[in-house]
Scaffold this motif. Structure first.
Motif, short mmCIF file in Angstrom:
data_model
loop_
_atom_site.label_atom_id
_atom_site.label_comp_id
_atom_site.label_asym_id
_atom_site.label_seq_id
_atom_site.Cartn_x
_atom_site.Cartn_y
_atom_site.Cartn_z
N LYS A 117 -34.90 -42.86 -118.93
CA LYS A 117 -33.97 -43.35 -117.88
C LYS A 117 -34.61 -44.48 -117.10
O LYS A 117 -35.61 -44.09 -116.71
N GLU A 118 -34.00 -45.69 -117.27
CA GLU A 118 -34.54 -46.66 -116.63
C GLU A 118 -34.25 -46.66 -114.92
O GLU A 118 -33.15 -46.09 -114.70
N ARG A 119 -35.30 -47.15 -114.19
CA ARG A 119 -35.05 -46.65 -112.64
C ARG A 119 -34.06 -47.67 -112.06
O ARG A 119 -33.94 -48.74 -112.59
N LYS A 120 -33.27 -47.16 -111.00
CA LYS A 120 -32.61 -47.94 -110.35
C LYS A 120 -33.45 -49.06 -109.45
O LYS A 120 -34.33 -48.89 -108.73
N LYS A 121 -32.57 -50.51 -109.47
CA LYS A 121 -33.45 -51.44 -108.58
C LYS A 121 -32.73 -51.65 -107.35
O LYS A 121 -31.45 -51.49 -107.37
N TYR A 122 -33.34 -52.03 -106.43
CA TYR A 122 -32.75 -52.48 -105.26
C TYR A 122 -31.67 -53.62 -105.22
O TYR A 122 -31.95 -54.49 -106.14
N GLY A 123 -30.60 -53.53 -104.51
CA GLY A 123 -29.67 -54.52 -104.69
C GLY A 123 -28.66 -54.64 -105.77
O GLY A 123 -27.55 -55.25 -106.10
N LEU A 124 -28.76 -53.36 -106.80
CA LEU A 124 -27.96 -53.11 -107.80
C LEU A 124 -27.48 -51.83 -107.78
O LEU A 124 -27.86 -51.07 -106.78
N ARG A 125 -26.33 -51.49 -108.37
CA ARG A 125 -25.55 -50.14 -108.21
C ARG A 125 -26.08 -49.14 -109.11
O ARG A 125 -26.25 -47.95 -108.63
N LYS A 126 -26.71 -49.52 -110.20
CA LYS A 126 -27.45 -48.65 -111.19
C LYS A 126 -28.47 -49.57 -111.79
O LYS A 126 -29.16 -50.15 -110.88
N ALA A 127 -29.38 -49.38 -112.73
CA ALA A 127 -30.51 -50.00 -113.11
C ALA A 127 -30.29 -51.34 -113.34
O ALA A 127 -31.05 -52.23 -113.14
N ARG A 128 -29.17 -51.60 -114.20
CA ARG A 128 -28.69 -52.97 -114.13
C ARG A 128 -27.49 -53.58 -113.92
O ARG A 128 -27.13 -54.72 -113.59
N LYS A 129 -26.72 -52.65 -113.50
CA LYS A 129 -25.22 -52.91 -113.00
C LYS A 129 -25.31 -53.50 -111.66
O LYS A 129 -25.79 -52.99 -110.62
N ALA A 130 -24.81 -54.74 -111.52
CA ALA A 130 -24.88 -55.56 -110.13
C ALA A 130 -23.34 -55.57 -109.75
O ALA A 130 -22.19 -55.09 -110.11
N PRO A 131 -23.43 -55.53 -108.24
CA PRO A 131 -22.20 -55.52 -107.43
C PRO A 131 -21.33 -56.66 -107.98
O PRO A 131 -21.80 -57.66 -108.47
N GLN A 132 -19.86 -56.96 -107.85
CA GLN A 132 -18.96 -57.79 -108.24
C GLN A 132 -19.40 -59.02 -107.79
O GLN A 132 -19.42 -58.94 -106.45
N TYR A 133 -19.48 -60.23 -108.40
CA TYR A 133 -19.65 -61.43 -107.80
C TYR A 133 -18.40 -62.04 -107.32
O TYR A 133 -17.40 -62.30 -107.84
N SER A 134 -18.52 -62.41 -106.12
CA SER A 134 -17.16 -63.21 -105.48
C SER A 134 -17.65 -64.89 -105.21
O SER A 134 -18.74 -65.03 -104.42
N LYS A 135 -16.98 -65.57 -105.60
CA LYS A 135 -17.09 -67.05 -105.58
C LYS A 135 -16.85 -67.52 -103.82
O LYS A 135 -17.69 -68.22 -103.26
N ARG A 136 -15.94 -67.01 -103.46
CA ARG A 136 -15.32 -67.33 -102.00
C ARG A 136 -15.20 -66.09 -101.18
O ARG A 136 -14.56 -65.03 -101.90
#
Length: 136
Positions: A117-136
């Protein structure tokens, strides 16, 4: 690696898969599989797939009725443990007879599956899943 216990030569092998570790002893006997003190069928929940995976090196070499397999398995789930047992049995069979190595190697039974299993990175929800991007 081999040891002499009760006038029987015991062959040892260690297998790993994901977070599972299986320490395997091959003892001359009748073909019993014992995992953590339980019969192999009971421990692996009577799953024919797990039993087939665990004993595949012995079946390939035609030694399934020649040796008892005693395993101490820990960590992970049943799939990882079954694959770890397979690698441990394969390594023990190599110490039993060096000629077995070529047969097991061509079938891919001596290859350690390094996927973990890949380790979780800071700023992300899981190893690769990022929070939803919001333009505005």
């Amino acid at each position: 690696m081999s040891h002499i216990i009760n006038n029987n030569i015991t062959y040892l092998g260690t297998g790993r898969r994901k977070t599972s570790i299986a320490r395997v002893k091959l003892i001359p006997g009748s073909g019993k599989l014992i995992i953590n003190g339980l019969p192999g069928e009971l421990y692996l929940q009577f799953s024919p797939n797990y039993l087939r995976i665990s004993c595949s090196p012995l079946t390939l070499l035609g030694l399934e009725k020649e040796y008892d397999v005693h395993v101490k398995a820990e960590g992970g789930g049943l799939t990882g443990q079954a694959d770890a047992i397979r690698l441990g049995v394969s390594r023990a069979l190599c110490s039993l007879n060096p000629d077995n190595r070529t047969i097991l190697k061509t079938e891919g039974l001596l290859t350690r599956d390094a996927r973990i299993k890949e380790r979780k990175k800071y700023g992300l929800r899981k190893a690769r899943k990022a929070p939803q991007y919001s333009k505005r």
